[in-house]
Design an enzyme around this catalytic site. Structure first.
Site, PDB file in Angstrom:
ATOM      1  N   ARG A 188       0.825  -1.212   0.000  1.00 63.93           N
ATOM      2  CA  ARG A 188       0.000   0.000   0.000  1.00 63.93           C
ATOM      3  C   ARG A 188       0.859   1.262   0.000  1.00 63.93           C
ATOM      4  O   ARG A 188       0.442   2.284   0.516  1.00 63.93           O
ATOM      5  CB  ARG A 188      -0.883  -0.014   1.243  1.00 63.93           C
TER       6      ARG A 188
ATOM      7  N   ASP B 280      -7.232   3.523  12.686  1.00 60.72           N
ATOM      8  CA  ASP B 280      -5.953   4.112  13.067  1.00 60.72           C
ATOM      9  C   ASP B 280      -6.095   5.271  14.044  1.00 60.72           C
ATOM     10  O   ASP B 280      -5.139   5.622  14.741  1.00 60.72           O
ATOM     11  CB  ASP B 280      -5.278   4.704  11.818  1.00 60.72           C
TER      12      ASP B 280
ATOM     13  N   LYS C 128     -11.922  11.577   6.447  1.00 52.72           N
ATOM     14  CA  LYS C 128     -11.309  10.327   6.905  1.00 52.72           C
ATOM     15  C   LYS C 128     -12.098   9.720   8.082  1.00 52.72           C
ATOM     16  O   LYS C 128     -13.313   9.658   8.055  1.00 52.72           O
ATOM     17  CB  LYS C 128      -9.834  10.561   7.231  1.00 52.72           C
TER      18      LYS C 128
HETATM   19  O1  IFM Z   1      -7.168   0.345   8.913  1.00 54.14           O
HETATM   20  C1  IFM Z   1      -6.521   1.523   8.526  1.00 54.14           C
HETATM   21  C2  IFM Z   1      -5.434   1.156   7.558  1.00 54.14           C
HETATM   22  O2  IFM Z   1      -4.509   0.302   8.141  1.00 54.14           O
HETATM   23  C3  IFM Z   1      -4.727   2.368   7.018  1.00 54.14           C
HETATM   24  N1  IFM Z   1      -5.662   3.309   6.484  1.00 54.14           N
HETATM   25  C4  IFM Z   1      -6.758   3.696   7.347  1.00 54.14           C
HETATM   26  C5  IFM Z   1      -7.500   2.494   7.902  1.00 54.14           C
HETATM   27  C6  IFM Z   1      -8.574   2.941   8.890  1.00 54.14           C
HETATM   28  O3  IFM Z   1      -8.046   3.760   9.884  1.00 54.14           O
END
Ligand code: IFM
Length: 799
Positions: free
Chosen positions: A332, A491, A633
């Protein structure tokens, strides 16, 4: 407003208007070399890792967008007029030039018609060579003879991105470029494995290896001095910034077409010679393009569906799987948002992504599982972010500057971060992924494979799974709910010793997978022990987390409820309610109540918000989520990844029409014609969509690298269409909208093909009335594994 359309016959997305407000990207390469490229040919390449072996440079988040890139310029040598085959960087007025970009599966085509010249630039990376091929055709569509020039341009990057960006003392004075035998070589410190080269299938008339000489002072890629003059300066240097420009003059008679091949590759000039020889033959270029096409055709053929929903067919049969594979193969950390400065694997991300592709990429799925198990500590938690190379079995120090991917290998003690930095969910995701891998492949013996722990000792895969479960069982808070630790899936929920509903529910879900395996292996003691643990978790969740209409999201270390009707902000969260149902913690009544509340409070025309109402006051007891702007987010955006769990939850509750309503709201395909709102690619899920609490409501951000891809694919194939591998065969258990009368799936499974037709004469949403296999009635909606090579007709009637 639309900028393009899906061309399903060619499995391409066709961009007809290049002036999109944001970059629409694609990924080239399926093995070691990768290019992330925009619809205007901006982007960058790397070999294995974007952090340690960068090939071309990219100025992320820049103005203008997407610079630099992998460009081809054409020049009319009689008038001095010039343009690029991709709209940018020259950017001719769209009223006089026509540009099309076709993003396909691991290739992109740029097509331009301007002033009676038709030109195409195809970019792709062959399966077996670390080289990007630029296959360029230029045709005179007019009636007069044309004298033209072709120029290429790509800007080289120092191999280590941090040095390239931050330590110019090194990158400017320790890299050099040279031209010989028609090949440009970019090198540094004499590490031939790390050199890059650029070559063509012809003898150039001039060249430039020095960026600033090709571009010229106070100019940009839009108007390079070399192209303006019609000639490069034959520059080379052992300092400065370097580029790959080869120039050739040519004549085109009316109707005539010329083809040019360029090669941007990994290795020194000797490697360049070898590659030049191979790909100077058009036949080899054509074959490797064909092999790449076949690679994807074979993959996609493992699951193809025909349903009444054109958007679902398009995404599942092509784009959704392509996105999921991209996340697994390239991790990622390489996009236009993730610019490659940190690489490796995110534990939870990789564990989830891998779950979606065991049928199309079993080798990579297994490789990722093993890497994750090696990054699991003997205590049971996973290292949140890590480089697989850290755990390579060979512990002998690598000679400095030898390997083509120099990933520093730190001392073990420094990478085992300890529980204070552990995420509570990370390793739990791995258990269902291991189960899916075994169900798909039948490789039950994988459970016996011995794999070392990250810190000390080693154990079988089966034992690794037990440690994961035991770790969560041990780390519970005062209410018996799992501790949130540094974070759970979210997160921005940083609960530490506070408790996370989601993790207890994930724990319960992982336990179901584990118990199923233990039962299959006849391990009675484990079945009993872990079933008792599971029952206890279910009880505690229902006793502690039920808030009256829905489930809490957690409890802080000071006892504050999160996601309760009593809260002023963050009253209701998506994760805990979807997971209560997905995991099986909720009974039917509570499940319906929780998901109805989700619909009532979180649904919008672009999908489900993650929480309601968003936070406006920082509260570090809850976490960083309270410090993010509203509607963005984790603080109340439409967080795509979590939406997919609601689709599964609705299927588990038997509400196919509701599941489809939620699916449709998020589906990028459905937003093809509202790009003025969405902005991002309609062929890729994005990490989030701005929520209704923000003025940019509906704008999607962070394409490609999101857990949404794998989960959306899993939710549709396993739960909506309902075709789920088990240890011995396939369960067929659809949950569809009541207006579907029929759908078909062709599924390849353990070497046999299953042609499945599902009829829905009574327009129900769930339930199988009868099922036949090759004309014979089956007792239940389960088809056992059929002989390899067989083609089987499965007819299912819902009712
Ligand atoms: O689960 C996380 C992921 O590991 C990274 N991007 C955001 C997601 C949700 O917070």
């Amino acid at each position: 407003m639309r900028y393009g359309y899906f061309d399903n016959q060619n499995r391409e997305y066709v961009i007809e208007r290049p002036d999109i407000p944001v970059s629409w990207t694609n990924y080239l390469g399926v093995k070691d070399m990768c290019t992330v490229i925009s619809h205007n040919a901006g982007g960058y390449s790397f070999y294995k890792t974007p952090q340690y072996h960068r090939i071309t440079r990219f100025r992320q988040n820049g103005v203008p967008l997407d610079r630099p890139g992998h460009y081809v310029y054409l020049r009319d040598d009689e008038t001095g007029d010039y343009w690029s085959i991709s709209w940018q960087p020259v950017g001719k007025s769209l009223s006089i030039a026509k540009y099309v970009c076709r993003h396909g599966l691991s290739y992109s085509k740029f097509i331009c018609d301007y002033n009676n010249i038709h030109a195409e630039q195809w970019l792709f990376i062959p399966l077996d060579d670390a080289v990007e091929i630029w296959d360029v055709r230029v045709k005179n569509t007019g009636i007069s003879r044309r004298k033209l020039s072709i120029f290429t341009y790509a800007e080289f990057s120092y191999h280590h991105i941090e040095i390239d960006n931050q330590n110019l003392q090194m990158s400017l004075y320790a890299s050099g470029s040279s031209y010989k035998d028609g090949i440009i070589e970019y090198d540094f410190f004499y590490i031939p494995d790390m050199y890059h080269f650029f070559a063509s299938n012809f003898e150039p008339d001039s060249f430039d290896c020095v960026r600033d000489i090709f571009i010229g002072n106070y100019r940009t890629e839009t108007n390079p001095i070399a192209v303006e003059k019609g000639m490069c300066s034959n520059s080379e240097d052992l300092t400065g910034n370097h580029c790959a420009s080869l120039h050739k003059r040519f004549i085109l008679e009316p109707g005539e077409e010329k083809r040019f091949i360029f090669m941007l590759g990994v290795g020194d000039r000797n490697k360049g010679r070898e590659i030049k020889e191979k790909y100077s033959k058009f036949e080899n270029v054509d074959n490797s393009f064909y092999e790449l096409k076949k690679y994807w055709d074979d993959k996609l053929s493992v699951f193809q569906c025909t349903t009444p929903h054109e958007g679902l067919n398009t995404m599942i049969n092509i784009w959704n799987l392509y996105q999921a594979e991209t996340c697994v193969v390239w991790s990622r950390f390489a996009s236009f948002i993730e610019v490659g400065g940190r690489t490796g694997l995110g534990y939870r991300d990789t564990a989830q992504d891998a779950m979606s592709i065991p049928h199309t990429n079993p080798q990579k799925c297994k490789q990722r599982i093993i890497e994750l198990l090696k990054a699991q500590t003997s205590e049971g938690y996973g290292l949140h972010l890590f480089e697989p190379e850290w755990f390579e079995e060979d512990d002998t120090p690598k000679p400095k500057f030898k390997s083509p991917t120099i990933v520093p290998k730190p001392k073990k003690d420094s990478i085992i971060h300890g529980i204070e930095d552990a995420c509570s969910d990370d390793a739990l995701w791995l258990i269902p992924t291991i189960s899916e891998y075994i169900k798909e492949t039948g490789e039950i013996e994988f459970l016996d494979m011995i794999i070392p722990f990250a810190d000390k000792g080693q154990a079988s895969v089966y034992e690794h799974m037990k440690r994961i479960i035991d770790f969560t069982a041990k780390h519970v808070g005062p209410h018996g709910i799992a501790k949130g630790l540094r974070a759970d899936w979210n997160d921005c929920l940083n609960l530490g010793d506070g408790e996370s509903a989601m993790v207890s529910m994930l724990h319960y879900w992982a336990l179901q997978s584990f118990i199923e395996i233990a039962r299959y292996l006849g391990k009675r003691e484990d079945v009993e022990k872990y079933s008792a643990l599971a029952e206890n978790i279910k009880k505690v969740c229902n006793d502690v987390l039920w808030d009256g209409r829905w489930y809490l999201r957690g409890i802080t270390a000071n006892g504050l409820k999160i996601g309760s009707n009593e809260c002023e902000e963050g009253k209701i969260y998506l994760e805990s309610n979807a997971w209560a149902v997905v995991s099986g913690v909720a009974d039917y009544e509570r499940g319906i109540s929780a998901m109805d509340a989700v619909y009532e409070y979180l649904f919008s025309k672009y999908g489900l918000h993650l929480l309601h109402p968003p936070y406006s006051k920082p509260n570090d007891e809850i976490g960083f989520v309270t410090r993010v702007y509203k509607g963005i987010k984790e603080n109340g955006a439409i967080f795509s990844h979590a939406n997919t769990w609601a689709w599964v939850a609705e299927c588990k509750l038997g509400r196919g029409s509701r599941a489809m309503e939620l699916y449709n709201a998020l589906l990028p395909y459905n937003q093809n014609d509202i790009i003025e709102i969405r902005e991002s690619e309609p062929y890729s899920y994005c990490q989030f969509v701005y929520g209704k609490y923000h003025k940019s409501f509906g704008k999607a951000r962070h394409p490609w690298l999101t857990g949404t891809a794998g989960w959306a694919y899993h939710a549709v194939t396993h739960w909506i269409l309902g075709i789920r591998p088990t240890f011995d065969g396939l369960v067929i258990d659809p949950c569809i909208p009541s207006n579907w009368d029929k759908f078909e799936v062709i599924r390849k499974f353990r070497g046999a093909t299953y042609k499945i037709t599902v009829h829905n004469p009574n327009r129900v949403e769930k339930g199988v009335k009868n099922i036949t296999l090759n004309g014979k009635d089956l007792e239940k909606n389960f088809v056992s594994v059929q002989p390899k090579g067989s083609i089987n007709e499965v007819i299912v009637v819902m009712g």
